[in-house]
Design a protein around this motif. Structure first.
Motif, short mmCIF file in Angstrom:
data_model
loop_
_atom_site.label_atom_id
_atom_site.label_comp_id
_atom_site.label_asym_id
_atom_site.label_seq_id
_atom_site.Cartn_x
_atom_site.Cartn_y
_atom_site.Cartn_z
N GLY A 99 35.99 56.95 -43.84
CA GLY A 99 36.86 57.81 -44.43
C GLY A 99 38.44 57.96 -44.78
N ARG A 100 38.71 57.98 -44.61
CA ARG A 100 40.64 57.91 -44.36
C ARG A 100 41.49 56.70 -45.06
NH1 ARG A 100 38.09 61.58 -43.35
NH2 ARG A 100 38.25 63.42 -42.30
N PRO A 101 42.63 57.10 -45.56
CA PRO A 101 43.18 55.83 -46.42
C PRO A 101 44.12 55.01 -45.17
CG PRO A 101 44.19 57.80 -47.05
CD PRO A 101 43.31 58.69 -46.23
N GLY A 102 44.68 54.22 -45.94
CA GLY A 102 45.77 53.42 -45.16
C GLY A 102 47.21 53.52 -45.73
N LEU A 103 47.82 52.19 -45.63
CA LEU A 103 48.68 52.69 -46.63
C LEU A 103 48.89 52.03 -48.20
CD1 LEU A 103 51.02 50.52 -43.83
CD2 LEU A 103 51.09 52.86 -43.83
N THR A 104 47.93 52.89 -49.19
CA THR A 104 47.85 52.56 -50.04
C THR A 104 48.59 53.29 -50.71
OG1 THR A 104 46.11 54.22 -50.21
CG2 THR A 104 45.45 52.07 -50.37
N GLU A 105 48.92 53.05 -52.46
CA GLU A 105 49.90 54.02 -53.08
C GLU A 105 48.82 55.14 -53.14
OE1 GLU A 105 52.99 55.01 -55.40
OE2 GLU A 105 52.32 52.77 -54.70
N GLY A 106 49.94 56.48 -52.89
CA GLY A 106 49.78 57.87 -52.81
C GLY A 106 49.18 58.60 -51.62
N ALA A 107 48.90 57.88 -50.89
CA ALA A 107 48.21 58.28 -49.44
C ALA A 107 49.19 58.92 -48.51
CB ALA A 107 47.48 57.44 -48.46
N PRO A 108 48.59 60.11 -47.87
CA PRO A 108 49.88 60.61 -47.17
C PRO A 108 50.75 59.65 -46.51
CG PRO A 108 47.16 62.00 -46.54
CD PRO A 108 47.30 60.29 -47.70
N ALA A 109 52.20 59.83 -45.60
CA ALA A 109 52.57 58.62 -45.51
C ALA A 109 52.16 58.84 -43.41
CB ALA A 109 53.90 58.73 -45.93
N ASP A 110 51.47 58.20 -43.66
CA ASP A 110 50.81 58.22 -41.49
C ASP A 110 51.23 56.85 -41.23
OD1 ASP A 110 50.59 61.16 -41.78
OD2 ASP A 110 48.63 60.84 -41.81
N LEU A 111 52.08 56.83 -40.58
CA LEU A 111 52.60 54.90 -40.25
C LEU A 111 53.21 55.23 -38.80
CD1 LEU A 111 55.60 54.71 -41.37
CD2 LEU A 111 54.58 54.57 -43.55
N VAL A 112 53.25 53.71 -38.23
CA VAL A 112 54.11 53.49 -37.49
C VAL A 112 55.08 52.68 -37.31
CG1 VAL A 112 53.92 53.66 -34.47
CG2 VAL A 112 52.34 54.68 -36.06
N VAL A 113 55.88 52.36 -36.59
CA VAL A 113 57.04 51.36 -36.91
C VAL A 113 57.48 50.60 -35.65
CG1 VAL A 113 59.63 50.53 -37.80
CG2 VAL A 113 58.48 52.15 -39.07
N TYR A 114 56.48 49.64 -35.39
CA TYR A 114 57.38 48.80 -34.26
C TYR A 114 58.50 47.33 -34.42
CZ TYR A 114 53.29 50.32 -33.22
OH TYR A 114 51.98 51.28 -33.15
N GLU A 115 59.22 47.94 -33.23
CA GLU A 115 59.87 46.19 -33.07
C GLU A 115 59.68 45.00 -33.63
OE1 GLU A 115 62.94 47.35 -32.28
OE2 GLU A 115 63.20 48.64 -31.42
N SER A 116 58.77 44.88 -33.83
CA SER A 116 58.17 43.12 -33.74
C SER A 116 57.11 43.04 -34.53
CB SER A 116 58.18 41.69 -32.57
OG SER A 116 57.53 43.41 -30.96
N ASP A 117 56.17 42.43 -34.25
CA ASP A 117 54.94 41.99 -35.61
C ASP A 117 53.85 41.62 -34.37
OD1 ASP A 117 53.01 41.00 -36.38
OD2 ASP A 117 53.68 38.54 -36.99
#
Length: 369
Positions: free
Chosen positions: A329-347
């Motif tokens: 019940g928690r959002p992902g990368l949706t408009e207006g969601a808290p910005a909780d994200l991880v960035v990686y070097e490759s796919d």
């Protein structure tokens, strides 16, 4: 990063999969403004920081134990280190599957992952690890489940089976009638119920009693897998923990040879068990069981274990990201969601092992790693 700063995340943003499990919604960029995600370019932003790479929602460890170590509850300083270790690994949403420590203070820390708590384990008397659980008898189960349902964040954790010293092997902890009444009470109070289960014979009675999830689920068979699929009961396999079964068996085989042999057999077929469950449509999510005997920060390794079991990479990623967040019940990368994200070097779809080395971690809009 100052509160007024704007983040510009460029590269490939893996927003989410389609119904078939393929990552269909992939975008070129997103923005973080006031700690929240937007896909609309902000106007007149003076302080912009750009980060490039492959982007996923903050990872989910759906079975860990913040506030716990092999001896029981730990102090706040140790709990903080555990939470920070998860954060460094990109795990920004944790389902704490039982802890005797009070970790509510973590909710006030904007720099620590969010925790969804299942309260304290509920186990049979002298049938679980010392100092971990409420140890009770079946006639007390409904009352203790109600108590933990009120204390937790929508989950209650039962110990469904453990070694029975008189039997010399794994055995179920709860009679069907008491389990059914307790699960019904949790549901009445708005909580879901999960259970630690290793053995085969424990599973069907708990599913038929209305359980929502099973942890480990090493005892799944061709008879019980269809029941899980039909009822939509999720499993959290914790394969990085199941890897310890041979050592556990070795340590206990002199006293409990039947149990040791059983644990080895469950370990040997672990990948086949998980793949069969996936093929049948059983919902599967990532969890590491960190905080007992295992260190925190292993969620990337758990995703790799799912792939090793034969689950497609995108489905394994979903078990730790899009799918897991929706399940909790928690959002992902949706408009207006808290910005909780991880960035990686490759796919990460090309090689999930990249999950063990985040390039950047963004928690509530702040770069924290």
């Amino acid at each position: 990063m100052r509160d007024s700063a704007v983040l510009h995340i460029k590269g490939r943003v893996l927003v989410g999969p389609d119904a078939g499990g393929l990552a269909e919604d992939v975008r070129d960029e997103l923005w973080v403004v006031d700690g929240r995600i937007t896909y609309e370019r902000p106007g007149a932003a003076r302080d912009v920081r750009t980060i490039e790479g492959w982007v996923l929602p903050g990872l989910v460890d759906a079975h860990c134990h913040v506030g716990l170590d092999p001896h029981g509850a730990v102090d706040d300083s140790t709990s903080e280190k555990q939470a920070l270790t998860e954060r460094e690994a990109g795990a920004l949403l944790l389902r704490d599957a039982g802890s005797p420590a009070d970790t509510r203070w973590i909710d006030d820390r904007e720099d620590l992952p969010r925790i969804i708590r299942a309260g304290r384990h509920i186990a049979r008397t002298k049938r679980y690890i010392r100092n971990y659980a409420h140890e009770i008898e079946p006639e007390e189960l409904v009352a203790y489940v109600a108590r933990e349902a009120r204390r937790g964040d929508g989950w209650v954790k039962l110990v469904g089976d453990w070694i029975d010293r008189e039997v010399g092997d794994l055995a179920a902890c709860w009679p069907r009638a008491q389990a059914e009444a307790a699960i019904a009470e949790a549901h009445r109070l708005g909580a879901r119920v999960t259970a630690h289960c290793f053995a085969e014979e424990t599973l069907a009675p708990l599913v038929e009693a209305g359980i929502d999830c099973v942890e480990h689920a090493t005892g799944l068979t061709e008879e019980t897998i269809p029941l899980f699929a039909e009822r939509g009961v999720a499993i959290v396999p914790t394969l990085v923990n199941i890897a310890t079964f041979p050592d556990l068996a070795k340590g206990g085989e002199k006293k409990f040879p039947r149990w040791a042999d059983h644990m080895r057999r469950l370990h040997e077929r672990r990948y086949d068990t998980v793949r069969a469950a996936y093929d049948a449509g059983v919902p599967i999510y990532t969890g590491t069981d960190a905080g007992g005997s295992l260190p925190h920060g292993l969620v990337g390794l758990e995703v790799a274990e799912l792939v090793k079991a034969g689950i497609p990479a995108t489905a394994a990623l979903s078990a730790a990201t899009w799918g897991a967040r929706a399940w909790l019940g928690r959002p992902g990368l949706t408009e207006g969601a808290p910005a909780d994200l991880v960035v990686y070097e490759s796919d990460p779809r090309a090689d999930v092992r990249v999950l063990t080395a985040p390039r950047r971690v963004v928690l509530r809009g702040r770069v924290v790693g």
